[in-house]
Write a protein that holds these residues in place. Structure first.
Motif, PDB file in Angstrom:
ATOM      1  N   LEU A  20      48.170  -0.808  29.184  1.00 19.67           N
ATOM      2  CA  LEU A  20      47.291   0.355  29.276  1.00 19.67           C
ATOM      3  C   LEU A  20      48.071   1.520  29.852  1.00 19.67           C
ATOM      4  CD1 LEU A  20      44.070  -1.279  30.806  1.00 19.67           C
ATOM      5  CD2 LEU A  20      44.752  -1.099  28.406  1.00 19.67           C
ATOM      6  N   SER A  21      47.772   2.712  29.364  1.00 18.61           N
ATOM      7  CA  SER A  21      48.409   3.924  29.887  1.00 18.61           C
ATOM      8  C   SER A  21      47.346   4.948  30.232  1.00 18.61           C
ATOM      9  CB  SER A  21      49.382   4.500  28.857  1.00 18.61           C
ATOM     10  OG  SER A  21      50.441   3.601  28.612  1.00 18.61           O
ATOM     11  N   CYS A  22      47.673   5.801  31.187  1.00 18.78           N
ATOM     12  CA  CYS A  22      46.741   6.839  31.627  1.00 18.78           C
ATOM     13  C   CYS A  22      47.529   8.094  31.948  1.00 18.78           C
ATOM     14  CB  CYS A  22      45.980   6.371  32.854  1.00 18.78           C
ATOM     15  SG  CYS A  22      44.913   7.624  33.602  1.00 18.78           S
ATOM     16  N   ALA A  23      47.048   9.220  31.444  1.00 21.43           N
ATOM     17  CA  ALA A  23      47.681  10.501  31.710  1.00 21.43           C
ATOM     18  C   ALA A  23      46.714  11.379  32.483  1.00 21.43           C
ATOM     19  CB  ALA A  23      48.082  11.172  30.412  1.00 21.43           C
ATOM     20  N   VAL A  48      41.879  -3.324  40.128  1.00 26.58           N
ATOM     21  CA  VAL A  48      42.871  -4.153  39.451  1.00 26.58           C
ATOM     22  C   VAL A  48      44.250  -3.926  40.072  1.00 26.58           C
ATOM     23  CG1 VAL A  48      43.989  -4.679  37.257  1.00 26.58           C
ATOM     24  CG2 VAL A  48      41.559  -4.042  37.300  1.00 26.58           C
ATOM     25  N   ALA A  49      44.687  -2.667  40.065  1.00 30.32           N
ATOM     26  CA  ALA A  49      45.998  -2.339  40.607  1.00 30.32           C
ATOM     27  C   ALA A  49      46.020  -0.863  40.974  1.00 30.32           C
ATOM     28  CB  ALA A  49      47.096  -2.640  39.594  1.00 30.32           C
ATOM     29  N   LEU A  50      46.655  -0.546  42.099  1.00 24.18           N
ATOM     30  CA  LEU A  50      46.758   0.819  42.588  1.00 24.18           C
ATOM     31  C   LEU A  50      48.206   1.116  42.931  1.00 24.18           C
ATOM     32  CD1 LEU A  50      43.727   0.695  45.045  1.00 24.18           C
ATOM     33  CD2 LEU A  50      43.736   1.605  42.726  1.00 24.18           C
ATOM     34  N   LEU A  51      48.576   2.373  42.780  1.00 23.19           N
ATOM     35  CA  LEU A  51      49.940   2.788  43.076  1.00 23.19           C
ATOM     36  C   LEU A  51      49.921   4.083  43.867  1.00 23.19           C
ATOM     37  CD1 LEU A  51      52.943   2.697  40.660  1.00 23.19           C
ATOM     38  CD2 LEU A  51      52.489   4.764  41.954  1.00 23.19           C
ATOM     39  N   ASN A  52      50.605   4.087  45.003  1.00 29.27           N
ATOM     40  CA  ASN A  52      50.783   5.306  45.796  1.00 29.27           C
ATOM     41  C   ASN A  52      52.028   6.002  45.264  1.00 29.27           C
ATOM     42  OD1 ASN A  52      51.841   7.076  47.882  1.00 29.27           O
ATOM     43  ND2 ASN A  52      50.262   6.230  49.201  1.00 29.27           N
ATOM     44  N   THR A  53      51.829   7.137  44.611  1.00 32.37           N
ATOM     45  CA  THR A  53      52.943   7.809  43.942  1.00 32.37           C
ATOM     46  C   THR A  53      53.933   8.423  44.918  1.00 32.37           C
ATOM     47  OG1 THR A  53      51.702   9.857  43.751  1.00 32.37           O
ATOM     48  CG2 THR A  53      51.510   8.296  41.929  1.00 32.37           C
ATOM     49  N   ARG A  54      53.529   8.664  46.132  1.00 29.98           N
ATOM     50  CA  ARG A  54      54.446   9.239  47.127  1.00 29.98           C
ATOM     51  C   ARG A  54      55.365   8.168  47.713  1.00 29.98           C
ATOM     52  NH1 ARG A  54      52.034  12.694  44.926  1.00 29.98           N
ATOM     53  NH2 ARG A  54      51.017  14.533  45.823  1.00 29.98           N
ATOM     54  N   GLU A  55      54.807   6.986  47.949  1.00 31.47           N
ATOM     55  CA  GLU A  55      55.560   5.920  48.605  1.00 31.47           C
ATOM     56  C   GLU A  55      56.053   4.865  47.623  1.00 31.47           C
ATOM     57  OE1 GLU A  55      52.757   4.404  51.387  1.00 31.47           O
ATOM     58  OE2 GLU A  55      52.736   6.230  52.610  1.00 31.47           O
ATOM     59  N   SER A  56      55.576   4.947  46.382  1.00 30.71           N
ATOM     60  CA  SER A  56      55.886   3.936  45.367  1.00 30.71           C
ATOM     61  C   SER A  56      55.414   2.550  45.779  1.00 30.71           C
ATOM     62  CB  SER A  56      57.386   3.900  45.066  1.00 30.71           C
ATOM     63  OG  SER A  56      57.803   5.129  44.506  1.00 30.71           O
ATOM     64  N   SER A  71      52.927   0.731  37.027  1.00 29.77           N
ATOM     65  CA  SER A  71      54.106   1.577  37.199  1.00 29.77           C
ATOM     66  C   SER A  71      53.732   3.014  36.882  1.00 29.77           C
ATOM     67  CB  SER A  71      55.251   1.106  36.294  1.00 29.77           C
ATOM     68  OG  SER A  71      54.863   1.145  34.938  1.00 29.77           O
ATOM     69  N   ALA A  72      54.505   3.949  37.439  1.00 34.79           N
ATOM     70  CA  ALA A  72      54.255   5.368  37.228  1.00 34.79           C
ATOM     71  C   ALA A  72      55.328   5.963  36.334  1.00 34.79           C
ATOM     72  CB  ALA A  72      54.224   6.102  38.560  1.00 34.79           C
ATOM     73  N   GLY A  73      54.955   7.011  35.617  1.00 30.64           N
ATOM     74  CA  GLY A  73      55.922   7.746  34.842  1.00 30.64           C
ATOM     75  C   GLY A  73      56.783   8.615  35.733  1.00 30.64           C
ATOM     76  N   THR A  74      57.791   9.238  35.175  1.00 30.78           N
ATOM     77  CA  THR A  74      58.753   9.991  35.975  1.00 30.78           C
ATOM     78  C   THR A  74      58.128  11.196  36.675  1.00 30.78           C
ATOM     79  OG1 THR A  74      59.388  11.189  33.974  1.00 30.78           O
ATOM     80  CG2 THR A  74      60.739   9.289  34.599  1.00 30.78           C
ATOM     81  N   ASP A  75      57.063  11.746  36.113  1.00 32.42           N
ATOM     82  CA  ASP A  75      56.431  12.907  36.752  1.00 32.42           C
ATOM     83  C   ASP A  75      55.268  12.505  37.648  1.00 32.42           C
ATOM     84  OD1 ASP A  75      54.314  14.075  33.995  1.00 32.42           O
ATOM     85  OD2 ASP A  75      54.541  12.130  34.945  1.00 32.42           O
ATOM     86  N   ASN A  76      55.031  11.200  37.766  1.00 39.61           N
ATOM     87  CA  ASN A  76      53.936  10.672  38.596  1.00 39.61           C
ATOM     88  C   ASN A  76      52.552  11.108  38.133  1.00 39.61           C
ATOM     89  OD1 ASN A  76      55.478   9.110  40.377  1.00 39.61           O
ATOM     90  ND2 ASN A  76      55.883  10.864  41.695  1.00 39.61           N
ATOM     91  N   ASN A  77      52.434  11.626  36.942  1.00 38.67           N
ATOM     92  CA  ASN A  77      51.129  11.978  36.386  1.00 38.67           C
ATOM     93  C   ASN A  77      50.705  11.037  35.267  1.00 38.67           C
ATOM     94  OD1 ASN A  77      50.336  14.156  38.014  1.00 38.67           O
ATOM     95  ND2 ASN A  77      51.734  15.519  36.913  1.00 38.67           N
ATOM     96  N   THR A  78      51.485  10.008  35.059  1.00 40.00           N
ATOM     97  CA  THR A  78      51.089   8.947  34.136  1.00 40.00           C
ATOM     98  C   THR A  78      51.251   7.613  34.852  1.00 40.00           C
ATOM     99  OG1 THR A  78      53.319   8.806  33.208  1.00 40.00           O
ATOM    100  CG2 THR A  78      51.744  10.227  32.069  1.00 40.00           C
ATOM    101  N   VAL A  79      50.402   6.699  34.500  1.00 37.33           N
ATOM    102  CA  VAL A  79      50.489   5.362  35.090  1.00 37.33           C
ATOM    103  C   VAL A  79      50.200   4.346  33.998  1.00 37.33           C
ATOM    104  CG1 VAL A  79      48.059   5.313  35.817  1.00 37.33           C
ATOM    105  CG2 VAL A  79      49.749   3.930  37.033  1.00 37.33           C
ATOM    106  N   SER A  80      50.936   3.264  34.035  1.00 35.77           N
ATOM    107  CA  SER A  80      50.769   2.207  33.046  1.00 35.77           C
ATOM    108  C   SER A  80      50.443   0.894  33.735  1.00 35.77           C
ATOM    109  CB  SER A  80      52.056   2.046  32.221  1.00 35.77           C
ATOM    110  OG  SER A  80      52.307   3.202  31.463  1.00 35.77           O
ATOM    111  N   LEU A  81      49.744   0.053  33.030  1.00 32.42           N
ATOM    112  CA  LEU A  81      49.407  -1.270  33.526  1.00 32.42           C
ATOM    113  C   LEU A  81      49.822  -2.285  32.468  1.00 32.42           C
ATOM    114  CD1 LEU A  81      47.985  -2.876  35.828  1.00 32.42           C
ATOM    115  CD2 LEU A  81      45.939  -2.826  34.380  1.00 32.42           C
ATOM    116  N   GLN A  82      50.864  -3.043  32.767  1.00 33.51           N
ATOM    117  CA  GLN A  82      51.313  -4.111  31.885  1.00 33.51           C
ATOM    118  C   GLN A  82      50.553  -5.372  32.274  1.00 33.51           C
ATOM    119  OE1 GLN A  82      53.614  -4.288  29.278  1.00 33.51           O
ATOM    120  NE2 GLN A  82      52.923  -6.407  29.054  1.00 33.51           N
TER     121      GLN A  82
END
Length: 122
Positions: A20-23, A48-56, A71-82
């Motif tokens: 799954l991906s989210c923008a 399900v799963a959470l990610l802190n984009t500042r602390e990774s 996981s987050a994309g390089t700009d931290n405005n996208t997140v994917s769930l494998q």
């Protein structure tokens, strides 16, 4: 206006995988926390799963640990769930969420996507 757009849902057989991906855009862009919740009709929405984009740093629901990876994309405005080794009990509507802090409680101040269906057949 906050916008979260999900993609990648669908149907798989037991043991299969989906990503799954989210923008995030608008007011949701730059959120500290991005992640995924899921909900089955008649039941409460659960993390399900959470990610802190500042602390990774990442946080997983007990059912997700070891099978799902956020996981987050390089700009931290996208997140994917494998999601691997999917089981019929993983069937649910999956929602992308973004907030200024990570909470497991879906009643906190999250912005939400529209949701995307994941169906796992036995």
């Amino acid at each position: 206006q906050a916008q979260l757009v999900e993609s990648g849902g669908g149907s798989v057989e037991t043991g299969g995988s989906l990503t799954l991906s989210c923008a995030a855009s608008g007011a949701a862009a730059g959120s500290v926390c991005m992640g995924w919740f899921r909900q089955v009709p008649g039941e409460e929405r659960e993390a399900v799963a959470l990610l802190n984009t500042r602390e990774s740093s990442t946080y997983y629901g007990t059912f997700a640990a070891g099978r799902f990876t956020i996981s987050a994309g390089t700009d931290n405005n996208t997140v994917s769930l494998q999601m691997n080794n999917l089981q019929p009990e993983d069937t649910a509507m999956y929602y992308c969420a973004a907030a200024q802090r990570c909470w497991f409680d879906p009643r906190k101040s999250y912005n939400w996507g529209q949701g995307i269906q994941v169906t796992v057949s036995s």
